[in-house]
Design a protein around this motif. Structure first.
Motif, PDB file in Angstrom:
ATOM      1  N   LEU A 197       0.847  -1.199   0.000  1.00 18.49           N
ATOM      2  CA  LEU A 197       0.000   0.000   0.000  1.00 18.49           C
ATOM      3  C   LEU A 197       0.881   1.247   0.000  1.00 18.49           C
ATOM      4  CD1 LEU A 197      -2.479  -1.226   2.763  1.00 18.49           C
ATOM      5  CD2 LEU A 197      -2.960  -1.129   0.307  1.00 18.49           C
ATOM      6  N   THR A 198       0.274   2.372  -0.312  1.00 17.32           N
ATOM      7  CA  THR A 198       0.982   3.658  -0.275  1.00 17.32           C
ATOM      8  C   THR A 198       0.355   4.542   0.793  1.00 17.32           C
ATOM      9  OG1 THR A 198       1.627   3.576  -2.605  1.00 17.32           O
ATOM     10  CG2 THR A 198       1.602   5.736  -1.560  1.00 17.32           C
ATOM     11  N   LEU A 199       1.197   5.066   1.665  1.00 18.73           N
ATOM     12  CA  LEU A 199       0.757   5.921   2.765  1.00 18.73           C
ATOM     13  C   LEU A 199       1.141   7.359   2.469  1.00 18.73           C
ATOM     14  CD1 LEU A 199      -0.396   5.959   5.753  1.00 18.73           C
ATOM     15  CD2 LEU A 199       2.003   5.876   6.480  1.00 18.73           C
ATOM     16  N   LYS A 200       0.191   8.280   2.656  1.00 18.82           N
ATOM     17  CA  LYS A 200       0.442   9.712   2.485  1.00 18.82           C
ATOM     18  C   LYS A 200       0.033  10.442   3.751  1.00 18.82           C
ATOM     19  CE  LYS A 200      -0.223  10.356  -2.505  1.00 18.82           C
ATOM     20  NZ  LYS A 200      -0.981  11.126  -3.525  1.00 18.82           N
ATOM     21  N   GLY A 201       0.878  11.368   4.181  1.00 16.75           N
ATOM     22  CA  GLY A 201       0.539  12.151   5.357  1.00 16.75           C
ATOM     23  C   GLY A 201       1.693  13.022   5.803  1.00 16.75           C
ATOM     24  N   VAL A 202       1.478  13.722   6.903  1.00 16.32           N
ATOM     25  CA  VAL A 202       2.522  14.573   7.485  1.00 16.32           C
ATOM     26  C   VAL A 202       3.253  13.755   8.546  1.00 16.32           C
ATOM     27  CG1 VAL A 202       3.015  16.696   8.739  1.00 16.32           C
ATOM     28  CG2 VAL A 202       1.159  16.635   7.054  1.00 16.32           C
ATOM     29  N   LEU A 203       4.541  13.586   8.349  1.00 16.56           N
ATOM     30  CA  LEU A 203       5.352  12.751   9.240  1.00 16.56           C
ATOM     31  C   LEU A 203       5.777  13.542  10.474  1.00 16.56           C
ATOM     32  CD1 LEU A 203       6.606   9.858   9.232  1.00 16.56           C
ATOM     33  CD2 LEU A 203       8.706  10.923   8.379  1.00 16.56           C
ATOM     34  N   HIS A 204       5.700  12.897  11.646  1.00 17.01           N
ATOM     35  CA  HIS A 204       6.133  13.521  12.901  1.00 17.01           C
ATOM     36  C   HIS A 204       7.131  12.603  13.604  1.00 17.01           C
ATOM     37  CE1 HIS A 204       2.960  16.517  12.565  1.00 17.01           C
ATOM     38  NE2 HIS A 204       2.087  15.544  12.378  1.00 17.01           N
TER      39      HIS A 204
END
Length: 240
Positions: A197-204
């Protein structure tokens, strides 16, 4: 006879007078003007040469000053060199290995071999060290899901995102700084553990620890989609 001589003298005088050029008296002023023009041109050339030399000397002096005192350089954008191309929404490709500091990558190379013996899962290795430049970056990366929590309807709302399938379940967990703890705003159907799968988001940079594993990164309200490989798609289309 006298009259004849007088006539001849008058004719000679007249011829001499006619032989003189009307412009002869102006020759001296013309020569003077040419000399003045040449002088002005020489001065102009000298001025241009002096200006060019001064400019060159100024550049050399500025470079010497910068070398001696250190000239300020523009700061590189945060995360530069760690992220790949960004999509239309600003999410940039992130390689899993870029989430680890260089010293941790060496530690991973020296890790003990994976032993598939018995039912006991091997202990997680690695550290919680993170790459500060990745904090608050919009990223996308491909991997696999390890479900953690579901809502009352059985929808997945929390999971670990890992670089290889079976992590934390059938094989040892990846290092904490190659694990992303993801929380979703709305539950989704739990995908297969073996589907990329491909994950998209703001990394913290955020530590999460539970009985299964520890993670050094986190995402909230991320988007999870099917993994697409352009090369594989082109190959498939060629035979359809």
């Amino acid at each position: 006879m006298i009259v004849r001589n007088v006539i001849i003298a008058v004719v000679v005088v007249t011829l001499v007078a006619c032989g003189q050029s009307p412009g002869a008296p102006d020759a001296a002023p013309a020569a003077s003007a040419t000399t003045a023009l040449a002088s002005a041109q020489a001065k102009a050339d000298a001025t241009r040469a002096a200006r060019a030399k001064a400019q060159a000397d100024g550049i050399v002096a500025a470079r010497a000053f910068a070398a001696a005192h250190g000239s300020p350089k523009a700061a590189a954008p945060k995360g530069a060199g760690l992220l790949g191309a960004a999509d239309a929404d600003g999410y940039a490709d992130l390689d899993w290995s870029h989430m680890m500091p260089p010293e941790d990558i060496k530690l991973l190379r020296d890790a003990p071999p994976v032993l598939h013996v018995g039912n006991q899962r091997m202990k997680q290795i690695g550290t919680l060290h993170t790459v500060a430049a990745l904090d608050n970056q919009k990223v996308k990366l491909s991997g696999y899901v390890v479900p953690l929590e579901s809502d009352n309807d059985g929808k997945m709302i929390e999971f670990f995102f890992v670089p290889f399938y079976g992590a934390c379940i059938h094989v040892p967990p990846p290092p904490p700084n190659m694990l992303i703890h993801v929380r979703l705003a709305h539950g989704i159907d739990t995908p297969s553990l073996y589907d990329p799968l491909t994950l998209k988001g703001v990394l913290h940079t955020e530590v999460t620890q539970n009985a299964m594993a520890s993670s050094a990164y986190a995402m909230d309200d991320a988007a999870l989609g099917a993994y697409k490989d352009p090369d594989t798609d082109r190959l498939r289309q060629a035979f359809e």
